[in-house]
Structure formats: C-alpha cells, structure tokens
Motif scaffolding. Sequence first.
Motif, PDB file in Angstrom:
ATOM      1  N   SER A 112     -24.616 -25.079  24.848  1.00 35.38           N
ATOM      2  CA  SER A 112     -23.287 -25.610  24.520  1.00 35.38           C
ATOM      3  C   SER A 112     -22.202 -24.929  25.352  1.00 35.38           C
ATOM      4  CB  SER A 112     -22.972 -25.401  23.040  1.00 35.38           C
ATOM      5  OG  SER A 112     -23.905 -26.054  22.240  1.00 35.38           O
ATOM      6  N   SER A 113     -22.301 -23.624  25.473  1.00 31.58           N
ATOM      7  CA  SER A 113     -21.300 -22.869  26.241  1.00 31.58           C
ATOM      8  C   SER A 113     -21.305 -23.280  27.705  1.00 31.58           C
ATOM      9  CB  SER A 113     -21.570 -21.366  26.125  1.00 31.58           C
ATOM     10  OG  SER A 113     -21.494 -20.951  24.796  1.00 31.58           O
ATOM     11  N   ALA A 114     -22.499 -23.403  28.273  1.00 26.74           N
ATOM     12  CA  ALA A 114     -22.597 -23.806  29.684  1.00 26.74           C
ATOM     13  C   ALA A 114     -22.047 -25.214  29.882  1.00 26.74           C
ATOM     14  CB  ALA A 114     -24.051 -23.724  30.155  1.00 26.74           C
ATOM     15  N   LEU A 115     -22.381 -26.125  28.984  1.00 32.17           N
ATOM     16  CA  LEU A 115     -21.901 -27.498  29.078  1.00 32.17           C
ATOM     17  C   LEU A 115     -20.377 -27.551  28.966  1.00 32.17           C
ATOM     18  CD1 LEU A 115     -22.534 -30.560  29.182  1.00 32.17           C
ATOM     19  CD2 LEU A 115     -22.653 -30.492  26.683  1.00 32.17           C
ATOM     20  N   MET A 116     -19.837 -26.862  27.987  1.00 32.60           N
ATOM     21  CA  MET A 116     -18.389 -26.898  27.788  1.00 32.60           C
ATOM     22  C   MET A 116     -17.648 -26.211  28.937  1.00 32.60           C
ATOM     23  SD  MET A 116     -18.096 -26.534  23.687  1.00 32.60           S
ATOM     24  CE  MET A 116     -16.334 -26.574  23.741  1.00 32.60           C
ATOM     25  N   SER A 117     -18.194 -25.130  29.463  1.00 28.49           N
ATOM     26  CA  SER A 117     -17.569 -24.461  30.614  1.00 28.49           C
ATOM     27  C   SER A 117     -17.568 -25.375  31.829  1.00 28.49           C
ATOM     28  CB  SER A 117     -18.317 -23.170  30.951  1.00 28.49           C
ATOM     29  OG  SER A 117     -18.223 -22.257  29.906  1.00 28.49           O
ATOM     30  N   GLY A 118     -18.694 -26.053  32.057  1.00 27.52           N
ATOM     31  CA  GLY A 118     -18.780 -26.979  33.189  1.00 27.52           C
ATOM     32  C   GLY A 118     -17.786 -28.124  33.065  1.00 27.52           C
ATOM     33  N   LEU A 156     -12.793 -30.752  34.703  1.00 22.29           N
ATOM     34  CA  LEU A 156     -11.523 -31.363  34.296  1.00 22.29           C
ATOM     35  C   LEU A 156     -10.327 -30.651  34.914  1.00 22.29           C
ATOM     36  CD1 LEU A 156     -12.133 -32.117  30.516  1.00 22.29           C
ATOM     37  CD2 LEU A 156     -11.807 -33.776  32.348  1.00 22.29           C
ATOM     38  N   ARG A 157     -10.349 -29.329  34.913  1.00 25.34           N
ATOM     39  CA  ARG A 157      -9.203 -28.567  35.410  1.00 25.34           C
ATOM     40  C   ARG A 157      -9.127 -28.526  36.935  1.00 25.34           C
ATOM     41  NH1 ARG A 157      -6.666 -24.732  31.835  1.00 25.34           N
ATOM     42  NH2 ARG A 157      -7.418 -25.081  29.743  1.00 25.34           N
ATOM     43  N   GLY A 164      -7.863 -32.084  38.009  1.00 19.09           N
ATOM     44  CA  GLY A 164      -6.490 -31.663  37.736  1.00 19.09           C
ATOM     45  C   GLY A 164      -5.974 -32.118  36.381  1.00 19.09           C
ATOM     46  N   LEU A 165      -6.846 -32.176  35.396  1.00 16.86           N
ATOM     47  CA  LEU A 165      -6.468 -32.655  34.059  1.00 16.86           C
ATOM     48  C   LEU A 165      -6.422 -31.521  33.038  1.00 16.86           C
ATOM     49  CD1 LEU A 165      -8.665 -35.892  33.937  1.00 16.86           C
ATOM     50  CD2 LEU A 165      -6.200 -35.742  34.307  1.00 16.86           C
ATOM     51  N   ALA A 166      -5.770 -30.432  33.390  1.00 11.55           N
ATOM     52  CA  ALA A 166      -5.702 -29.282  32.485  1.00 11.55           C
ATOM     53  C   ALA A 166      -5.048 -29.650  31.154  1.00 11.55           C
ATOM     54  CB  ALA A 166      -4.943 -28.138  33.144  1.00 11.55           C
ATOM     55  N   VAL A 167      -4.095 -30.567  31.186  1.00  9.54           N
ATOM     56  CA  VAL A 167      -3.406 -30.971  29.960  1.00  9.54           C
ATOM     57  C   VAL A 167      -4.371 -31.647  28.988  1.00  9.54           C
ATOM     58  CG1 VAL A 167      -1.588 -32.464  29.058  1.00  9.54           C
ATOM     59  CG2 VAL A 167      -1.185 -31.162  31.123  1.00  9.54           C
ATOM     60  N   TRP A 168      -5.369 -32.340  29.492  1.00  6.88           N
ATOM     61  CA  TRP A 168      -6.330 -33.047  28.652  1.00  6.88           C
ATOM     62  C   TRP A 168      -7.565 -32.208  28.332  1.00  6.88           C
ATOM     63  CZ3 TRP A 168      -4.902 -37.171  26.163  1.00  6.88           C
ATOM     64  CH2 TRP A 168      -3.837 -37.898  26.657  1.00  6.88           C
ATOM     65  N   ASP A 169      -7.678 -31.053  28.952  1.00  7.97           N
ATOM     66  CA  ASP A 169      -8.875 -30.237  28.793  1.00  7.97           C
ATOM     67  C   ASP A 169      -9.137 -29.861  27.339  1.00  7.97           C
ATOM     68  OD1 ASP A 169     -11.127 -28.678  29.520  1.00  7.97           O
ATOM     69  OD2 ASP A 169      -9.877 -26.887  29.548  1.00  7.97           O
ATOM     70  N   ILE A 170      -8.126 -29.414  26.623  1.00  5.88           N
ATOM     71  CA  ILE A 170      -8.339 -28.983  25.242  1.00  5.88           C
ATOM     72  C   ILE A 170      -8.800 -30.149  24.370  1.00  5.88           C
ATOM     73  CG2 ILE A 170      -7.201 -28.111  23.165  1.00  5.88           C
ATOM     74  CD1 ILE A 170      -5.677 -26.200  24.886  1.00  5.88           C
ATOM     75  N   ALA A 171      -8.219 -31.321  24.552  1.00  7.98           N
ATOM     76  CA  ALA A 171      -8.650 -32.489  23.760  1.00  7.98           C
ATOM     77  C   ALA A 171     -10.117 -32.809  24.036  1.00  7.98           C
ATOM     78  CB  ALA A 171      -7.763 -33.688  24.079  1.00  7.98           C
ATOM     79  N   LEU A 200      -4.574 -30.012  15.190  1.00  8.36           N
ATOM     80  CA  LEU A 200      -5.006 -30.767  16.365  1.00  8.36           C
ATOM     81  C   LEU A 200      -3.821 -31.102  17.264  1.00  8.36           C
ATOM     82  CD1 LEU A 200      -7.487 -31.953  17.691  1.00  8.36           C
ATOM     83  CD2 LEU A 200      -7.140 -34.035  16.377  1.00  8.36           C
ATOM     84  N   PHE A 201      -2.706 -31.464  16.661  1.00  4.31           N
ATOM     85  CA  PHE A 201      -1.507 -31.760  17.445  1.00  4.31           C
ATOM     86  C   PHE A 201      -1.064 -30.538  18.248  1.00  4.31           C
ATOM     87  CE2 PHE A 201       3.127 -31.497  17.814  1.00  4.31           C
ATOM     88  CZ  PHE A 201       3.351 -32.596  18.645  1.00  4.31           C
ATOM     89  N   PHE A 202      -0.951 -29.381  17.587  1.00  6.62           N
ATOM     90  CA  PHE A 202      -0.477 -28.181  18.278  1.00  6.62           C
ATOM     91  C   PHE A 202      -1.507 -27.655  19.270  1.00  6.62           C
ATOM     92  CE2 PHE A 202       2.586 -28.061  14.758  1.00  6.62           C
ATOM     93  CZ  PHE A 202       3.747 -27.981  15.518  1.00  6.62           C
ATOM     94  N   LEU A 203      -2.793 -27.828  18.967  1.00  2.08           N
ATOM     95  CA  LEU A 203      -3.812 -27.401  19.926  1.00  2.08           C
ATOM     96  C   LEU A 203      -3.737 -28.217  21.213  1.00  2.08           C
ATOM     97  CD1 LEU A 203      -6.928 -26.850  17.651  1.00  2.08           C
ATOM     98  CD2 LEU A 203      -5.731 -25.111  18.976  1.00  2.08           C
ATOM     99  N   THR A 204      -3.621 -29.519  21.061  1.00  2.00           N
ATOM    100  CA  THR A 204      -3.639 -30.387  22.245  1.00  2.00           C
ATOM    101  C   THR A 204      -2.328 -30.351  23.025  1.00  2.00           C
ATOM    102  OG1 THR A 204      -3.061 -32.297  20.874  1.00  2.00           O
ATOM    103  CG2 THR A 204      -5.403 -31.944  21.339  1.00  2.00           C
ATOM    104  N   THR A 205      -1.250 -29.899  22.411  1.00  2.00           N
ATOM    105  CA  THR A 205       0.023 -29.835  23.135  1.00  2.00           C
ATOM    106  C   THR A 205       0.336 -28.438  23.671  1.00  2.00           C
ATOM    107  OG1 THR A 205       1.254 -29.469  21.082  1.00  2.00           O
ATOM    108  CG2 THR A 205       1.057 -31.746  21.867  1.00  2.00           C
ATOM    109  N   THR A 206      -0.513 -27.471  23.376  1.00  2.00           N
ATOM    110  CA  THR A 206      -0.247 -26.097  23.805  1.00  2.00           C
ATOM    111  C   THR A 206      -0.107 -25.979  25.318  1.00  2.00           C
ATOM    112  OG1 THR A 206      -1.266 -25.109  21.862  1.00  2.00           O
ATOM    113  CG2 THR A 206      -1.166 -23.740  23.821  1.00  2.00           C
TER     114      THR A 206
END
Length: 188
Positions: A17-23, A28-29, A33-40, A146-152
Amino acid sequence: MFKVFKIDIFHKEIIFSSALMSGVSYVLRVDYGLAVWDIAFQITLMFLLVWMLFRIHIFYAIIMTITTYHAYVTIQIGLYYILGFNIPNHISIYVLQVISAATACLIGWIVAKKRLGFDFIPDTPNYRLTLKTKDKILFLLTIPALFFLTTTIYVTENLQKWMVLLPVVHGFILIGYLFISYRKDRSE
C-alpha cells in the motif's frame, strides 16, 4: 492507523500500500503537476485499500482513513510551524516529511506500547452495522475534515495569510474525532 484503532498489522500489505500510494503521489505531483489534487487521490486510494485490501467495513474504512489523514496533516502542519519550515526551499520540505513520518511512527509506537487506542472498529467486512448517534457524529465530522484536508495544499500555495489557521482548524477537528471515538469506545 492500525495501532490507533487496534487492528492487526499485515506487513506485506502495508508495504504494498505504501509503495503504491507513494508512486501515485509522485506521478501526480511530478509528472502531471497535480499537487492540488494529490491529497484527494491519496485519501480515495487509502480508503479503497483499507476497505478492500485490509477488509475493514466500508463505514469504518471511511472513518479510519479520514481520521488518520487528519492526524497526519495536523502533525505535519504543527511541525511546519514549530520547526520554522515556513521558509520556502526544497530541503526543508524533505526534512519536514521525514520528521513528520518519524513523529507519526513514534506516536504509533507509544500508542501500542501503552495499549492506548480504540477498539470499537470490527475487523471484518461482514459486520452488521447499526448506526448509533456517535457513529453519525463521527461520520459527520468527515465532511469538514475532508474539505479541510483537500484544500490544505491550495491554501498553502495560494492563501498564505490564512495558513496560520490550518493547525487550529485541523486540531479542533482531530480533537472532535478523538473525543467522540473515546466516548464511543467506552460505551461499547
């Protein structure tokens, strides 16, 4: 997450899971260049992994994922200010990530060592869920969380003057999660 909610640790699945999510995060980042969408994307992927790979009931998979992400973001933003990393350079961001991960691991170790945490989450996907008031409140907390996490990231990149409020908001929501979880854990 597994130590806080007293769920058995499956090392191979966690490494996968960690390897998949890191990849996914890297692609994405850096590539898109989608750092804003990365957390979502990360929250969605983590939820799916907790639900499907670790076989946690869908309702509790949502609660666990959002609570864990919220706790980690609170740790990271708190360290950001405490350690004075608000100077924009890439080295400090890498150091912040390492210190945040080490802090989260240390907290997990302390929680396990002192036998703290919550055990109200069943470790079977076939659990017959009966929603009680505390369950509904926990779920309702996921909406602002979820709102505050995705807008951070958006706030940190575009609304610097409001960034000082992030640790306070994240801290209050996390305290709400912990308080309701504690009450729920003691009532069952």
